[in-house]
Motif scaffolding. Structure first.
Motif, PDB file in Angstrom:
ATOM      1  N   GLU A 153       0.838  -1.193   0.000  1.00  0.00           N
ATOM      2  CA  GLU A 153       0.000   0.000   0.000  1.00  0.00           C
ATOM      3  C   GLU A 153       0.879   1.252   0.000  1.00  0.00           C
ATOM      4  N   PHE A 154       0.380   2.313  -0.650  1.00  0.00           N
ATOM      5  CA  PHE A 154       1.106   3.579  -0.678  1.00  0.00           C
ATOM      6  C   PHE A 154       0.550   4.465   0.436  1.00  0.00           C
ATOM      7  N   VAL A 155       1.407   4.835   1.383  1.00  0.00           N
ATOM      8  CA  VAL A 155       0.954   5.557   2.560  1.00  0.00           C
ATOM      9  C   VAL A 155       1.866   6.746   2.830  1.00  0.00           C
ATOM     10  N   GLU A 156       1.364   7.650   3.659  1.00  0.00           N
ATOM     11  CA  GLU A 156       2.168   8.749   4.192  1.00  0.00           C
ATOM     12  C   GLU A 156       2.183   8.627   5.702  1.00  0.00           C
ATOM     13  N   VAL A 157       3.374   8.458   6.257  1.00  0.00           N
ATOM     14  CA  VAL A 157       3.546   8.267   7.698  1.00  0.00           C
ATOM     15  C   VAL A 157       4.544   9.294   8.209  1.00  0.00           C
ATOM     16  N   ASN A 158       4.111  10.099   9.159  1.00  0.00           N
ATOM     17  CA  ASN A 158       5.005  11.080   9.784  1.00  0.00           C
ATOM     18  C   ASN A 158       5.662  11.984   8.731  1.00  0.00           C
ATOM     19  N   GLY A 159       4.900  12.329   7.688  1.00  0.00           N
ATOM     20  CA  GLY A 159       5.405  13.201   6.643  1.00  0.00           C
ATOM     21  C   GLY A 159       6.210  12.509   5.560  1.00  0.00           C
ATOM     22  N   ILE A 160       6.347  11.183   5.639  1.00  0.00           N
ATOM     23  CA  ILE A 160       7.121  10.421   4.651  1.00  0.00           C
ATOM     24  C   ILE A 160       6.165   9.550   3.840  1.00  0.00           C
ATOM     25  N   SER A 161       6.236   9.654   2.505  1.00  0.00           N
ATOM     26  CA  SER A 161       5.350   8.893   1.626  1.00  0.00           C
ATOM     27  C   SER A 161       6.131   7.778   0.948  1.00  0.00           C
ATOM     28  N   GLY A 162       5.497   6.605   0.830  1.00  0.00           N
ATOM     29  CA  GLY A 162       6.142   5.494   0.160  1.00  0.00           C
ATOM     30  C   GLY A 162       5.284   4.244   0.185  1.00  0.00           C
ATOM     31  N   THR A 163       5.742   3.223  -0.514  1.00  0.00           N
ATOM     32  CA  THR A 163       5.054   1.940  -0.566  1.00  0.00           C
ATOM     33  C   THR A 163       5.528   1.063   0.583  1.00  0.00           C
ATOM     34  N   VAL A 164       4.603   0.435   1.298  1.00  0.00           N
ATOM     35  CA  VAL A 164       4.951  -0.401   2.446  1.00  0.00           C
ATOM     36  C   VAL A 164       5.651  -1.660   1.952  1.00  0.00           C
ATOM     37  N   VAL A 165       6.888  -1.855   2.399  1.00  0.00           N
ATOM     38  CA  VAL A 165       7.644  -3.062   2.068  1.00  0.00           C
ATOM     39  C   VAL A 165       7.404  -4.142   3.112  1.00  0.00           C
ATOM     40  N   SER A 166       7.492  -3.753   4.368  1.00  0.00           N
ATOM     41  CA  SER A 166       7.244  -4.715   5.452  1.00  0.00           C
ATOM     42  C   SER A 166       7.058  -3.959   6.760  1.00  0.00           C
ATOM     43  N   VAL A 167       6.424  -4.635   7.702  1.00  0.00           N
ATOM     44  CA  VAL A 167       6.318  -4.146   9.079  1.00  0.00           C
ATOM     45  C   VAL A 167       6.969  -5.190   9.968  1.00  0.00           C
ATOM     46  N   GLY A 168       8.134  -4.854  10.517  1.00  0.00           N
ATOM     47  CA  GLY A 168       8.859  -5.796  11.356  1.00  0.00           C
ATOM     48  C   GLY A 168       8.485  -5.655  12.814  1.00  0.00           C
ATOM     49  N   ILE A 169       9.234  -6.355  13.645  1.00  0.00           N
ATOM     50  CA  ILE A 169       8.960  -6.311  15.082  1.00  0.00           C
ATOM     51  C   ILE A 169       9.232  -4.927  15.646  1.00  0.00           C
ATOM     52  N   MET A 170      10.255  -4.243  15.112  1.00  0.00           N
ATOM     53  CA  MET A 170      10.660  -2.964  15.663  1.00  0.00           C
ATOM     54  C   MET A 170      10.395  -1.778  14.741  1.00  0.00           C
ATOM     55  N   ALA A 171      10.343  -1.999  13.430  1.00  0.00           N
ATOM     56  CA  ALA A 171      10.271  -0.872  12.500  1.00  0.00           C
ATOM     57  C   ALA A 171       9.458  -1.227  11.267  1.00  0.00           C
ATOM     58  N   THR A 172       8.978  -0.169  10.596  1.00  0.00           N
ATOM     59  CA  THR A 172       8.252  -0.301   9.333  1.00  0.00           C
ATOM     60  C   THR A 172       9.137   0.218   8.211  1.00  0.00           C
ATOM     61  N   GLU A 173       9.145  -0.498   7.084  1.00  0.00           N
ATOM     62  CA  GLU A 173      10.007  -0.149   5.962  1.00  0.00           C
ATOM     63  C   GLU A 173       9.165   0.347   4.795  1.00  0.00           C
ATOM     64  N   LEU A 174       9.537   1.518   4.261  1.00  0.00           N
ATOM     65  CA  LEU A 174       8.845   2.126   3.119  1.00  0.00           C
ATOM     66  C   LEU A 174       9.821   2.305   1.967  1.00  0.00           C
ATOM     67  N   LEU A 175       9.306   2.170   0.742  1.00  0.00           N
ATOM     68  CA  LEU A 175      10.084   2.463  -0.454  1.00  0.00           C
ATOM     69  C   LEU A 175       9.473   3.691  -1.113  1.00  0.00           C
ATOM     70  N   LYS A 176      10.233   4.802  -1.138  1.00  0.00           N
ATOM     71  CA  LYS A 176       9.730   6.060  -1.681  1.00  0.00           C
ATOM     72  C   LYS A 176       9.686   6.007  -3.210  1.00  0.00           C
ATOM     73  N   PRO A 177       8.898   6.887  -3.846  1.00  0.00           N
ATOM     74  CA  PRO A 177       8.798   6.879  -5.312  1.00  0.00           C
ATOM     75  C   PRO A 177      10.129   7.079  -6.024  1.00  0.00           C
TER      76      PRO A 177
END
Length: 274
Positions: free
Chosen positions: A127-151
């Motif tokens: 999914e393409f989301v904006e989190v805390n002012g950062i936009s990108g495609t969700v790559v994964s949600v790990g135990i400690m962090a979420t990973e986004l790939l920006k355009p």
């Protein structure tokens, strides 16, 4: 004459551990590593066959199980080497409790936030989301962090506590989206005609949905123009294509209809000296 001990029963000075014990611990560590990998793979595939669980939740649970199994494997190796695991666990619990009070509060927050994100799914993989002012495609949600790939193909890692504690704008969760294109017309233009031309352009586009119907509204009386907002609904994957098309074609449509799109301008009045 005394018979010397075999090499395998030789005790390493100071630690009272035989080479047999070390060899056994190494074998258990190697076998345990592969067993954890295999169990994690089996667990992941088993959850993947369950249609009710999204891929994001499957990855989170598989990662959590792997970490738990590695901790158990470490305790088993320590037990083989003769360590008092029970007292070690109690001692570690006290130390961890002390550390948590001072330095790992954010770590626990990230872990708890990761559980909530995986369970409630405000975001999902791809999914393409904006989190805390950062936009990108969700790559994964790990135990400690979420990973986004920006355009622009840059990779961003965001702590889960920031994801859970911030507003999340999900641009792809809904099946349809509204396209907004703003265009200005000169003050001397036929406003009703401009609205008809823009509406006709949207209605004739193949990817614009008939319901809700396209509309044009006056949004601002600006310094140099009357600004119109063209609003059309389309399927979410077609959003940017429709936006680019409408932005390009409205210029040609207004030119053919003799409707002026003005340049920014300023009127200067000079008073003659008294």
């Amino acid at each position: 004459m005394e018979i010397p001990d075999t090499f395998s029963n030789t005790t390493i000075p100071l630690v009272e551990i035989t080479f047999d014990t070390i060899l056994l611990a190494v074998i258990i560590a190697v076998l345990g590593f592969f067993v954890v990998k295999i169990l994690g793979l089996i667990f992941r595939r088993s959850l993947s066959r369950t249609s009710c669980l999204p891929e994001l939740v499957v990855e989170f649970l598989a990662s959590f199980l792997s970490v738990l199994l590695y901790v158990l494997l470490l305790l088993l190796i320590l037990a083989i080497l003769g360590a008092d695991v029970s007292s070690m666990v109690l001692g570690l619990s006290a130390v961890i409790g002390l550390i948590l009070g001072f330095g790992l509060q954010s770590t626990i927050s990230n872990l708890a936030a990761g559980v909530w994100i995986a369970a409630l799914r405000p975001i999902d993989k791809n999914e393409f989301v904006e989190v805390n002012g950062i936009s990108g495609t969700v790559v994964s949600v790990g135990i400690m962090a979420t990973e986004l790939l920006k355009p622009d193909n840059t990779f961003v890692t965001i702590p889960n506590s920031l994801v859970w504690g911030s507003p999340v704008i999900n641009s792809t969760r809904m099946e349809t989206r509204r396209v907004d294109v703003t265009v200005g017309v000169a003050y001397g233009s036929d406003l009703d005609r401009a609205i008809r031309v823009a509406t006709s352009l949207m209605e004739g586009h193949d990817l614009v949905l008939p319901t809700p119907a396209p509309s044009v509204v006056v949004t601002e009386l600006a310094d140099s123009s009357i600004n119109l907002s063209m609003r059309a609904w389309t399927k979410t994957p077609d959003l940017w294509g429709v936006k680019f098309d409408l932005t390009k074609k409205i210029v040609t449509a207004f030119r053919e209809a003799d409707i002026e799109i003005p340049f920014p301008q300023m009127d200067i009045h000079l008073d003659s000296p008294q």
